[in-house]
Design a protein around this motif. Structure first.
Motif, PDB file in Angstrom:
ATOM      1  N   TRP A  62      70.511 107.308  63.157  1.00 49.46           N
ATOM      2  CA  TRP A  62      70.775 106.566  64.459  1.00 49.46           C
ATOM      3  C   TRP A  62      71.345 105.199  64.401  1.00 49.46           C
ATOM      4  O   TRP A  62      71.992 105.140  65.304  1.00 49.46           O
ATOM      5  CB  TRP A  62      69.681 106.852  65.201  1.00 49.46           C
ATOM      6  CG  TRP A  62      68.623 105.683  65.288  1.00 49.46           C
ATOM      7  CD1 TRP A  62      68.802 104.424  65.859  1.00 49.46           C
ATOM      8  CD2 TRP A  62      67.272 105.697  64.819  1.00 49.46           C
ATOM      9  NE1 TRP A  62      67.697 103.655  65.786  1.00 49.46           N
ATOM     10  CE2 TRP A  62      66.714 104.581  64.968  1.00 49.46           C
ATOM     11  CE3 TRP A  62      66.500 106.708  64.254  1.00 49.46           C
ATOM     12  CZ2 TRP A  62      65.255 104.247  64.852  1.00 49.46           C
ATOM     13  CZ3 TRP A  62      65.099 106.560  64.142  1.00 49.46           C
ATOM     14  CH2 TRP A  62      64.565 105.214  64.131  1.00 49.46           C
TER      15      TRP A  62
ATOM     16  N   GLU B 250      74.971 105.884  64.142  1.00 48.18           N
ATOM     17  CA  GLU B 250      75.597 106.862  65.370  1.00 48.18           C
ATOM     18  C   GLU B 250      76.216 105.801  66.470  1.00 48.18           C
ATOM     19  O   GLU B 250      75.556 105.004  66.726  1.00 48.18           O
ATOM     20  CB  GLU B 250      74.534 107.638  65.851  1.00 48.18           C
ATOM     21  CG  GLU B 250      74.990 108.848  66.979  1.00 48.18           C
ATOM     22  CD  GLU B 250      75.918 109.743  66.546  1.00 48.18           C
ATOM     23  OE1 GLU B 250      76.905 109.739  67.077  1.00 48.18           O
ATOM     24  OE2 GLU B 250      75.522 110.383  65.532  1.00 48.18           O
TER      25      GLU B 250
ATOM     26  N   LYS C 233      71.877 108.698  69.523  1.00 50.39           N
ATOM     27  CA  LYS C 233      70.996 108.051  69.145  1.00 50.39           C
ATOM     28  C   LYS C 233      69.588 108.215  69.642  1.00 50.39           C
ATOM     29  O   LYS C 233      68.374 107.986  68.828  1.00 50.39           O
ATOM     30  CB  LYS C 233      71.027 106.394  69.389  1.00 50.39           C
ATOM     31  CG  LYS C 233      72.344 105.805  68.558  1.00 50.39           C
ATOM     32  CD  LYS C 233      72.289 104.082  68.932  1.00 50.39           C
ATOM     33  CE  LYS C 233      73.330 103.666  67.924  1.00 50.39           C
ATOM     34  NZ  LYS C 233      73.186 102.377  68.022  1.00 50.39           N
TER      35      LYS C 233
ATOM     36  N   LEU D 210      67.965 111.179  68.233  1.00 45.06           N
ATOM     37  CA  LEU D 210      67.657 111.036  66.737  1.00 45.06           C
ATOM     38  C   LEU D 210      66.068 110.169  66.485  1.00 45.06           C
ATOM     39  O   LEU D 210      65.393 110.383  65.900  1.00 45.06           O
ATOM     40  CB  LEU D 210      68.530 110.400  65.931  1.00 45.06           C
ATOM     41  CG  LEU D 210      69.717 111.482  65.670  1.00 45.06           C
ATOM     42  CD1 LEU D 210      71.065 110.364  65.146  1.00 45.06           C
ATOM     43  CD2 LEU D 210      69.384 112.420  64.516  1.00 45.06           C
ATOM     44  N   TYR D 211      66.175 109.289  67.570  1.00 42.73           N
ATOM     45  CA  TYR D 211      65.183 108.311  67.533  1.00 42.73           C
ATOM     46  C   TYR D 211      63.688 109.075  68.040  1.00 42.73           C
ATOM     47  O   TYR D 211      62.785 108.989  67.513  1.00 42.73           O
ATOM     48  CB  TYR D 211      65.163 107.039  68.669  1.00 42.73           C
ATOM     49  CG  TYR D 211      64.009 106.147  68.662  1.00 42.73           C
ATOM     50  CD1 TYR D 211      63.800 105.355  67.772  1.00 42.73           C
ATOM     51  CD2 TYR D 211      63.183 106.356  69.806  1.00 42.73           C
ATOM     52  CE1 TYR D 211      62.587 104.534  67.778  1.00 42.73           C
ATOM     53  CE2 TYR D 211      62.144 105.702  69.952  1.00 42.73           C
ATOM     54  CZ  TYR D 211      61.719 104.498  68.861  1.00 42.73           C
ATOM     55  OH  TYR D 211      60.560 103.916  69.153  1.00 42.73           O
TER      56      TYR D 211
ATOM     57  N   LEU E  72      66.619 101.100  68.882  1.00 40.82           N
ATOM     58  CA  LEU E  72      68.134 101.844  69.237  1.00 40.82           C
ATOM     59  C   LEU E  72      69.224 100.588  69.523  1.00 40.82           C
ATOM     60  O   LEU E  72      70.173 101.078  69.556  1.00 40.82           O
ATOM     61  CB  LEU E  72      68.136 102.474  70.698  1.00 40.82           C
ATOM     62  CG  LEU E  72      67.291 103.729  70.557  1.00 40.82           C
ATOM     63  CD1 LEU E  72      67.139 104.283  71.809  1.00 40.82           C
ATOM     64  CD2 LEU E  72      67.734 104.901  69.407  1.00 40.82           C
TER      65      LEU E  72
END
Length: 146
Positions: free
Chosen positions: A72, A75, A81, A84-85, A140
Motif C-alpha cells: 500500500w 500504491e 491503499k 490494502l490496509y 496510509l
C-alpha cells in the motif's frame, strides 16, 4: 459500490470492536461459568506447544502486516491503499485473535494454568491496536481517510 466515500474508518472500528468484544465476552463467560479442567499427570506436551504457537501467531501477524504495508505504500490510488490496509489489518487482527482463543482453550479446557496471564496480556495487546484516525492516517500517509 464505492462505500469508502461514505466512511472508511467507522466500519473498520466496528469490526475491530466486534472482534475485541467477542474475545472479551468469551473469556468472561468461560471464567464465570466453566470450571477449569485439570490435566492428567504426564500430559505436559501441550504446555510447551501452546505458548510457542501463540507467539508464532502474534509474530506472524506483525510480519504479514508489514509485508502488506509495502504494497500500500507503493500504491498511488487512495482507495486501493485503504483496501490494502483494511485487508492487512483484518489479517493481523485475526492472527492476534487466534492466539487469544488458543490461550482461552488452553487455559479453560486443557487446564494449562500458565496460559491465564498470556490470555489477559493478549486481550490487552489486541485492544491496543484499535484503528484510530491517527493510526490509520499515519499508516496510509494521508490525512484524508474518510
Amino acid at each position: 459500490m464505492n462505500n469508502q466515500q461514505t466512511g472508511y474508518l467507522k466500519p473498520l472500528q466496528i469490526l475491530f470492536g466486534a472482534m475485541l468484544i467477542g474475545q472479551t465476552l468469551a473469556t468472561v463467560i468461560l471464567y464465570l461459568f466453566v470450571p477449569v479442567s485439570k490435566p492428567e499427570e504426564g500430559d505436559n506436551n501441550l504446555t510447551d506447544i501452546f505458548p510457542l504457537i501463540m507467539v508464532t501467531m502474534v509474530v506472524s501477524g506483525y510480519v504479514l502486516f508489514n509485508m502488506r504495508r509495502k504494497t500500500w505504500v507503493a500504491e498511488t490510488d487512495l482507495d486501493a491503499k485503504k483496501s490494502l490496509y483494511r485487508s492487512a489489518s483484518i489479517l493481523k487482527w485475526g492472527l492476534f485473535e487466534g492466539a487469544t482463543m488458543l490461550a482461552l482453550i488452553g487455559y479453560f479446557f486443557l487446564g494449562i494454568d500458565m496460559l491465564l496471564l498470556p490470555l489477559v496480556a493478549l486481550l490487552v495487546h489486541f485492544a491496543v491496536h484499535f484503528p484510530s484516525r491517527e493510526r490509520v492516517s499515519k499508516a496510509l500517509e494521508t490525512d484524508n481517510i474518510d
